[in-house]
Scaffold this motif. Sequence first.
Motif, PDB file in Angstrom:
ATOM      1  N   ALA A 139       0.832  -1.205   0.000  1.00  0.00           N
ATOM      2  CA  ALA A 139       0.000   0.000   0.000  1.00  0.00           C
ATOM      3  C   ALA A 139       0.863   1.251   0.000  1.00  0.00           C
ATOM      4  O   ALA A 139       0.586   2.219  -0.727  1.00  0.00           O
ATOM      5  CB  ALA A 139      -0.938  -0.010   1.204  1.00  0.00           C
ATOM      6  N   PHE A 140       1.908   1.257   0.815  1.00  0.00           N
ATOM      7  CA  PHE A 140       2.769   2.433   0.889  1.00  0.00           C
ATOM      8  C   PHE A 140       3.540   2.654  -0.400  1.00  0.00           C
ATOM      9  O   PHE A 140       3.978   3.772  -0.683  1.00  0.00           O
ATOM     10  CB  PHE A 140       3.724   2.331   2.082  1.00  0.00           C
ATOM     11  N   ALA A 141       3.704   1.591  -1.195  1.00  0.00           N
ATOM     12  CA  ALA A 141       4.415   1.754  -2.457  1.00  0.00           C
ATOM     13  C   ALA A 141       3.553   2.398  -3.533  1.00  0.00           C
ATOM     14  O   ALA A 141       4.071   2.970  -4.504  1.00  0.00           O
ATOM     15  CB  ALA A 141       4.909   0.391  -2.946  1.00  0.00           C
ATOM     16  N   LEU A 142       2.231   2.351  -3.384  1.00  0.00           N
ATOM     17  CA  LEU A 142       1.341   2.772  -4.463  1.00  0.00           C
ATOM     18  C   LEU A 142       1.551   4.221  -4.883  1.00  0.00           C
ATOM     19  O   LEU A 142       1.659   4.524  -6.070  1.00  0.00           O
ATOM     20  CB  LEU A 142      -0.124   2.559  -4.049  1.00  0.00           C
ATOM     21  N   ASP A 143       1.571   5.125  -3.912  1.00  0.00           N
ATOM     22  CA  ASP A 143       1.681   6.544  -4.255  1.00  0.00           C
ATOM     23  C   ASP A 143       3.106   6.948  -4.606  1.00  0.00           C
ATOM     24  O   ASP A 143       3.354   8.105  -4.975  1.00  0.00           O
ATOM     25  CB  ASP A 143       1.149   7.416  -3.120  1.00  0.00           C
ATOM     26  N   THR A 156      -4.333   0.479  -9.198  1.00  0.00           N
ATOM     27  CA  THR A 156      -5.760   0.211  -9.017  1.00  0.00           C
ATOM     28  C   THR A 156      -6.366   0.903  -7.807  1.00  0.00           C
ATOM     29  O   THR A 156      -7.591   0.925  -7.657  1.00  0.00           O
ATOM     30  CB  THR A 156      -6.020  -1.304  -8.885  1.00  0.00           C
ATOM     31  N   THR A 157      -5.536   1.439  -6.940  1.00  0.00           N
ATOM     32  CA  THR A 157      -6.027   2.147  -5.752  1.00  0.00           C
ATOM     33  C   THR A 157      -4.921   3.061  -5.260  1.00  0.00           C
ATOM     34  O   THR A 157      -3.877   3.191  -5.912  1.00  0.00           O
ATOM     35  CB  THR A 157      -6.480   1.146  -4.667  1.00  0.00           C
ATOM     36  N   SER A 158      -5.129   3.708  -4.129  1.00  0.00           N
ATOM     37  CA  SER A 158      -4.143   4.637  -3.579  1.00  0.00           C
ATOM     38  C   SER A 158      -3.636   4.125  -2.237  1.00  0.00           C
ATOM     39  O   SER A 158      -4.226   3.238  -1.621  1.00  0.00           O
ATOM     40  CB  SER A 158      -4.777   6.020  -3.373  1.00  0.00           C
ATOM     41  N   THR A 159      -2.549   4.718  -1.773  1.00  0.00           N
ATOM     42  CA  THR A 159      -2.009   4.351  -0.462  1.00  0.00           C
ATOM     43  C   THR A 159      -3.045   4.545   0.637  1.00  0.00           C
ATOM     44  O   THR A 159      -3.311   3.638   1.428  1.00  0.00           O
ATOM     45  CB  THR A 159      -0.751   5.186  -0.153  1.00  0.00           C
ATOM     46  N   ILE A 396      -8.854  -5.333  -1.970  1.00  0.00           N
ATOM     47  CA  ILE A 396      -8.204  -4.142  -1.403  1.00  0.00           C
ATOM     48  C   ILE A 396      -7.128  -3.639  -2.361  1.00  0.00           C
ATOM     49  O   ILE A 396      -7.070  -2.456  -2.682  1.00  0.00           O
ATOM     50  CB  ILE A 396      -7.610  -4.449  -0.023  1.00  0.00           C
ATOM     51  N   LEU A 397      -6.265  -4.531  -2.792  1.00  0.00           N
ATOM     52  CA  LEU A 397      -5.258  -4.156  -3.780  1.00  0.00           C
ATOM     53  C   LEU A 397      -4.666  -5.402  -4.418  1.00  0.00           C
ATOM     54  O   LEU A 397      -4.768  -6.512  -3.885  1.00  0.00           O
ATOM     55  CB  LEU A 397      -4.169  -3.262  -3.186  1.00  0.00           C
TER      56      LEU A 397
END
Length: 439
Positions: A139-143, A156-159, A396-397
Motif C-alpha cells: 500500500a505504501f508503495a502505491l503513491d 488500481t487504488t491509492s495508499t 483491497i489491492l
Amino acid sequence: MSTRCRNACADDDATLAAASLNRQCGCSVVAPAQLHARIVHVLQDTAGLDPTRHAHLFAPQALFVDRDSLATMEHITRALFAVSHAPAYAERVLAWAPPIARHDPRSPGGVIGLDFHLTERGPRLIEINTNPGGLLLNAFALDAVESCMPHAWTTTTSTDAAVAAGTRAWLDEAKAQLGYAPSRMAIVDEDPPAQFLYPEFHLYRQAFEQHGVPCTIHAPAALSWDGHALRDAGGVVDFVYNRLTDFALDAAGSAALATAYRQGAVALSPHPRAHALLADKRNMAVLGNRDFLLSLGLTPGDATVLAGSIPPTVQVTADNREALWADRAQYFFKPANGYGSRGSYRGDKLTRRVWETIAGADYVAQAFEPPGVRISASGIPLKTDVRCYATERGVILFAARLYQGQTTNMRTPQGGFAAVLTTRGEASGMLRKRSPSHS
C-alpha cells in the motif's frame, strides 16, 4: 524512461499488450531506497527496516496486468467467499482440520491473499493464504509509483485507500467477534523482530493506534490467561491480529491465546477456522471440482470461473504416490498446512531422498503452472506472480512479486514486491481515477 524500452512505451499506448510490455519495458517506476526512507519517516523509526536484509523488498519495476485478468481475479475472489459460507463445504474440509477449527468465532477471517500465475488461458489460482504478508508495505508503495505511461496505465487504488481498507478489515473482525470495538490489541508472531516483514507490524501498529486502539507487538508466550481475560505486561488484550503460522494454536507458547480464544474472551484474526476453510491446501482439490461447487448452490458462472482457475490438485496418498513420483515433473508438491513456500518442491527438482522424507506428511500435488515473466531493467528474466489482497467487502489491492528460483523470495536483485499497473477505463469498479503525471 529506459532507452532500452523507448519503443515499447514512449507513445503512452494503452493498446500494447501487458505481456509485451512485461518483456520489453525496462522502466523503473519506484525508487526502492526512497520508498524505504519514506516508510522510516512515516514511522519515525527504522522499525527493523535494514538496508541489507531488505535490499530486495521492493522491485523498481511494475508488472503490467490487463484489466480482464484483474476482473477475473475479482470474480474468483467473490466466488471463493461464497463457497466458504456453504455448510456442505465446511463439513467437507473441516473433516481434515484440527478440532479448534470447529470453533466458530462469528467472523469471516479478515484479509486473505490469493496468489495467481498469469497464463495465456487466464489467471490460475495457485494458493490461498489467511495471513498474507505485505498488504501495508505494498500500500505504501502505491503513491510512490511514477508510471512511464501515465495516460494509459495506472495503479488500481491509492495508499490512503488501501491502508484504510486493510486496517478496517481487522477492526471489523474484532467487532464481529466481540460485539464491540476492541479497547487494546496485540500483533502476535514468534520472535517478531526476527520476522522479515517486521517493519509491516509497525505500520499496522501505527494504523491501529490512529484508529484509537492501543497496540503492542510481541510473541504469543508474552500473553497469559488469568481465567477471565487475556493479558500481557500492559494489561488486558481483547484483540489479537494473528501473524502466527501456528494455525491450530497447538504450540506450547500459544496455550494462553488458544484458551482465551476458545472461551470467547479475545477476538482473534485470522483464526483457525478461517485457515481451515480457506488456506489448507487440501481444499484446492475440492474448490477445483465444478460439480461439487454447483451442488453447494453456486451459479454456473461462479462455479466455472473458480474451478477453472485452479490447477488440478490431488492429495498425495499411499495409493497414488508411485504414480505421482513417476509423473513428478508435471507437479508442484506442497505441504497441506505449509506457508511461505517452506517444504514445497518442483517435481522436476525433487530427489528420491526428499520424496521419501515427505512420505508420512500431508502433501498435495498440484499440476505445475509456470509463472509469468518480467524482464528486468538489466535484461534478466524474473518470474512473477500476482497477489490479490481481499476481504468479503471486495479486493483491497493487487501486488506482484518478482523473483528467481523455485519459489517466491525477497532475495533476488531487482526483485521483490512490485506495483501492478493496468489500463485506465471503466471495466473494473475498483480502479480509481488518477491524474496523469509523467515520470
